[in-house]
Scaffold this motif. Structure first.
Motif, PDB file in Angstrom:
ATOM      1  N   VAL A  42     -11.566   3.886 -12.123  1.00  0.00           N
ATOM      2  CA  VAL A  42     -10.076   2.953 -12.952  1.00  0.00           C
ATOM      3  C   VAL A  42      -9.166   3.075 -12.050  1.00  0.00           C
ATOM      4  CG1 VAL A  42      -7.683   4.305 -13.951  1.00  0.00           C
ATOM      5  CG2 VAL A  42     -10.016   5.946 -14.529  1.00  0.00           C
ATOM      6  N   PRO A  43      -9.012   1.125 -12.331  1.00  0.00           N
ATOM      7  CA  PRO A  43      -7.908   0.914 -10.901  1.00  0.00           C
ATOM      8  C   PRO A  43      -6.891   1.379 -11.205  1.00  0.00           C
ATOM      9  CG  PRO A  43      -7.990  -0.028 -13.833  1.00  0.00           C
ATOM     10  CD  PRO A  43      -8.897   0.635 -13.686  1.00  0.00           C
ATOM     11  N   THR A  44      -6.667   1.190  -9.618  1.00  0.00           N
ATOM     12  CA  THR A  44      -5.105   2.180  -9.156  1.00  0.00           C
ATOM     13  C   THR A  44      -3.965   0.822  -9.806  1.00  0.00           C
ATOM     14  OG1 THR A  44      -5.206   0.747  -7.466  1.00  0.00           O
ATOM     15  CG2 THR A  44      -5.605   3.180  -7.428  1.00  0.00           C
ATOM     16  N   GLY A  45      -2.677   1.209  -9.786  1.00  0.00           N
ATOM     17  CA  GLY A  45      -1.640   0.347 -10.493  1.00  0.00           C
ATOM     18  C   GLY A  45      -1.580  -0.001 -12.014  1.00  0.00           C
ATOM     19  N   GLY A  46       0.344  -0.693 -12.023  1.00  0.00           N
ATOM     20  CA  GLY A  46       0.436  -0.571 -13.653  1.00  0.00           C
ATOM     21  C   GLY A  46      -0.397  -1.738 -13.947  1.00  0.00           C
ATOM     22  N   ALA A  47      -0.634  -2.270 -15.073  1.00  0.00           N
ATOM     23  CA  ALA A  47      -0.334  -3.248 -16.267  1.00  0.00           C
ATOM     24  C   ALA A  47       0.500  -3.225 -17.562  1.00  0.00           C
ATOM     25  CB  ALA A  47      -1.571  -3.704 -16.397  1.00  0.00           C
ATOM     26  N   SER A  48       1.025  -4.641 -17.465  1.00  0.00           N
ATOM     27  CA  SER A  48       0.883  -4.817 -18.794  1.00  0.00           C
ATOM     28  C   SER A  48       0.095  -4.548 -20.056  1.00  0.00           C
ATOM     29  CB  SER A  48       1.736  -6.274 -19.418  1.00  0.00           C
ATOM     30  OG  SER A  48       2.738  -6.439 -18.478  1.00  0.00           O
ATOM     31  N   CYS A  49      -0.743  -5.087 -19.933  1.00  0.00           N
ATOM     32  CA  CYS A  49      -2.013  -4.833 -20.910  1.00  0.00           C
ATOM     33  C   CYS A  49      -3.461  -4.406 -19.973  1.00  0.00           C
ATOM     34  CB  CYS A  49      -1.714  -5.990 -22.020  1.00  0.00           C
ATOM     35  SG  CYS A  49      -3.630  -6.123 -23.152  1.00  0.00           S
ATOM     36  N   LEU A  50      -4.090  -3.674 -20.322  1.00  0.00           N
ATOM     37  CA  LEU A  50      -5.620  -3.124 -19.724  1.00  0.00           C
ATOM     38  C   LEU A  50      -6.648  -3.310 -20.865  1.00  0.00           C
ATOM     39  CD1 LEU A  50      -5.933  -0.780 -17.278  1.00  0.00           C
ATOM     40  CD2 LEU A  50      -7.694  -0.404 -19.291  1.00  0.00           C
ATOM     41  N   VAL A  51      -7.381  -4.490 -20.344  1.00  0.00           N
ATOM     42  CA  VAL A  51      -8.511  -4.632 -21.874  1.00  0.00           C
ATOM     43  C   VAL A  51     -10.211  -4.174 -21.366  1.00  0.00           C
ATOM     44  CG1 VAL A  51      -9.983  -6.230 -22.881  1.00  0.00           C
ATOM     45  CG2 VAL A  51      -7.254  -6.555 -22.293  1.00  0.00           C
ATOM     46  N   PHE A  52      -9.929  -2.359 -21.423  1.00  0.00           N
ATOM     47  CA  PHE A  52     -11.307  -1.960 -21.383  1.00  0.00           C
ATOM     48  C   PHE A  52     -12.885  -2.264 -22.103  1.00  0.00           C
ATOM     49  CE2 PHE A  52     -13.875   2.355 -21.018  1.00  0.00           C
ATOM     50  CZ  PHE A  52     -14.302   2.549 -20.407  1.00  0.00           C
ATOM     51  N   VAL A  53     -13.629  -3.217 -21.442  1.00  0.00           N
ATOM     52  CA  VAL A  53     -14.701  -3.501 -21.667  1.00  0.00           C
ATOM     53  C   VAL A  53     -15.892  -2.425 -21.437  1.00  0.00           C
ATOM     54  CG1 VAL A  53     -16.488  -5.147 -22.138  1.00  0.00           C
ATOM     55  CG2 VAL A  53     -14.195  -6.554 -21.616  1.00  0.00           C
ATOM     56  N   SER A  54     -16.130  -1.906 -22.406  1.00  0.00           N
ATOM     57  CA  SER A  54     -17.628  -1.038 -22.463  1.00  0.00           C
ATOM     58  C   SER A  54     -18.842  -0.819 -23.748  1.00  0.00           C
ATOM     59  CB  SER A  54     -16.736   0.156 -22.008  1.00  0.00           C
ATOM     60  OG  SER A  54     -17.640   1.866 -21.923  1.00  0.00           O
ATOM     61  N   GLY A  55     -19.075   0.038 -23.769  1.00  0.00           N
ATOM     62  CA  GLY A  55     -19.748   0.232 -24.818  1.00  0.00           C
ATOM     63  C   GLY A  55     -20.327   1.853 -24.778  1.00  0.00           C
TER      64      GLY A  55
END
Length: 358
Positions: free
Chosen positions: A290-303
Motif C-alpha cells: 500500500v502506498p504511503t501518504g494520503g490522496a484526494s482520490c486513489l484509483v486501485f486497478v486490479s482484478g
C-alpha cells in the motif's frame, strides 16, 4: 576441387568439366561478394514515441558514394535483438540516393532498440555471403494505448501527504521530503548536508497543498491478473493518469509489487511515470504494498478477488478521501466503493465515464 582431382587421376572428362565449373562458380562468388561497395547508409525512426497499435516507421537513406554501380541487396533491421525486419535496397548508380520506409512493430508496449541495420550480400547461387553493419541503434517507445477518460474525481480535498517524488509541483513553498537528485532538478534545491551524509546528490522536495492529488495503484502481482488482463489494466492506469495530469492534479503512480526492471530516472522527452507503464511487468508477490501518504482520490486497478479484498480496501480507504476500484477480471462483486468491472480497457473506461461523468 575434389571432382577435378578425381577426373584427372582417373581420366574422366565429365568429372573434370563438372569440377572445373564448380570451382569457377565458387571463385566468381567470392569475387562478387568480396568486393565491398562504397555505401553511405543511415536510418531514422519516426515517431520515436507512439501508443500501442499506432504507426511507427523506419526510414533508410541509402547512397552510393563510389564510382561503380552497387548491387541490389537486402538489409535487416533488428528489433531488440530478436525480430529482423527485411528492407530491400535497389541497385544504385554512382552518386545515386534512395529512401526506403518500412513499418516497425508496435503491437506490444515497451522500449524497443531498433538496430543495428545489417546489410547481407550473397551471390546468385548462394555459395558466398557477407554481412556489414551500417547503422546505429535507436530507441522506439511504445506507450500503452490511451483511452478517453472524461474526468478524474478530486475527492473532498487534498492534504500535505499526497504527492510523491515523481510528480510534485515545482515552485510551491511547502517542504515535503528529501530525495535523490534526477536530471532536470534545480540546483538551488540541493541539500548539501544530506548530500554529504548520503554520498550522493540529494534535493529538497516541495508540494502545493491546494492542488487535488490522485494516486493510481496498479496491481502488478502475477496472482491478481492474467497476462492479457494485466495489459488492459496498464492501459486503464495510463488513461486515468493522463486525465489527472490534464486536470492539473498532483499524480502519483504506485505499484503493488516492486518492479526491479523499472527506469531509474527520466529519459529524453518521456516522463518517468509513462516510462514505468511502458516497462512495468508482473511480479511474484503475495501481498499488496500500500502506498504511503494520503490522496484526494486513489484509483486501485486490479482484478478478481484482489480487487474486492476487504482488508486491502479498508487500508486504502484510510489513505484517501475517495477510493475507486477498477476490476479487470470482472468479478461482479460491489465492494462498497465506486466500482468499475470490465474485461477490457475500452469497456472499463466507458463504465468509468458513466460512473464519474455524471
Amino acid at each position: 576441387m575434389t571432382a577435378v582431382a578425381v577426373g584427372l587421376a582417373l581420366g574422366y572428362p565429365l568429372l573434370l568439366v563438372v569440377g572445373s565449373g564448380m570451382a569457377a562458380a565458387l571463385v566468381t562468388a567470392v569475387v562478387l561478394v568480396g568486393r565491398q561497395p562504397r555505401w553511405q547508409v543511415s536510418r531514422e525512426v519516426g515517431p520515436d514515441q507512439v501508443e500501442r497499435g499506432e504507426s511507427a516507421l523506419g526510414r533508410v537513406t541509402f547512397r552510393n558514394t563510389g564510382r561503380t554501380r552497387t548491387p541490389a541487396v537486402t538489409a535487416y533491421d533488428a528489433v531488440s535483438g530478436q525480430l529482423a525486419v527485411p528492407v530491400a535496397l535497389v541497385a544504385l548508380d554512382p552518386g545515386g540516393t534512395r529512401f526506403r520506409t518500412y513499418p516497425l512493430p508496435t503491437q506490444r508496449r515497451g522500449r524497443y532498440e531498433i538496430g543495428p541495420l545489417t546489410i547481407r550480400r550473397e551471390d546468385p547461387l548462394g555459395l558466398a555471403r557477407r554481412s556489414a553493419v551500417m547503422a546505429t541503434v535507436e530507441e522506439l517507445w511504445v506507450l500503452p494505448k490511451l483511452h478517453p477518460v472524461r474526468r478524474v474525481p478530486s475527492g473532498r480535498g487534498s492534504g500535505h501527504g499526497a504527492a510523491t517524488a515523481e510528480t510534485l509541483f515545482r515552485g510551491s513553498s511547502d517542504f515535503r521530503s528529501l530525495r535523490e537528485y534526477v536530471l532536470g532538478d534545480e540546483v538551488k534545491n540541493l541539500h548539501w548536508k544530506s548530500t554529504a551524509r548520503a554520498g550522493q546528490l540529494m534535493v529538497r522536495e516541495f508540494t502545493d497543498p491546494w492542488r487535488p492529488s490522485v494516486t493510481i495503484l496498479l496491481d502488478n502481482r502475477a496472482l491478481a491478473l492474467s497476462p492479457d488482463a494485466f495489459e488492459e489494466a496498464v492501459e486503464v492506469a495510463a488513461s486515468v493518469h493522463r486525465a489527472a495530469v490534464r486536470a492539473d492534479c498532483v499524480v502519483t503512480l504506485a505499484l503493488t509489487a516492486p518492479d526491479p526492471g523499472g527506469p531509474a530516472g527520466a529519459r529524453h522527452h518521456l516522463d518517468r511515470d509513462m516510462q514505468r507503464l511502458c516497462l512495468v511487468a508482473q511480479q511474484d508477490a503475495p501481498a499488496v504494498a500500500v502506498p504511503t501518504g494520503g490522496a484526494s482520490c486513489l484509483v486501485f486497478v486490479s482484478g478478481g478477488e484482489s480487487a474486492v479484498d476487504r482488508a486491502t480496501l479498508s487500508t486504502l480507504k484510510r489513505r484517501a478521501d475517495l477510493v475507486i476500484v477498477v476490476d479487470l477480471a470482472s468479478s461482479g462483486e460491489a465492494p462498497g466503493v465506486p466500482y468499475v468491472a470490465a474485461t477490457s480497457a475500452d469497456a472499463a473506461v466507458a463504465q468509468w465515464n458513466a460512473l464519474v461523468g455524471r
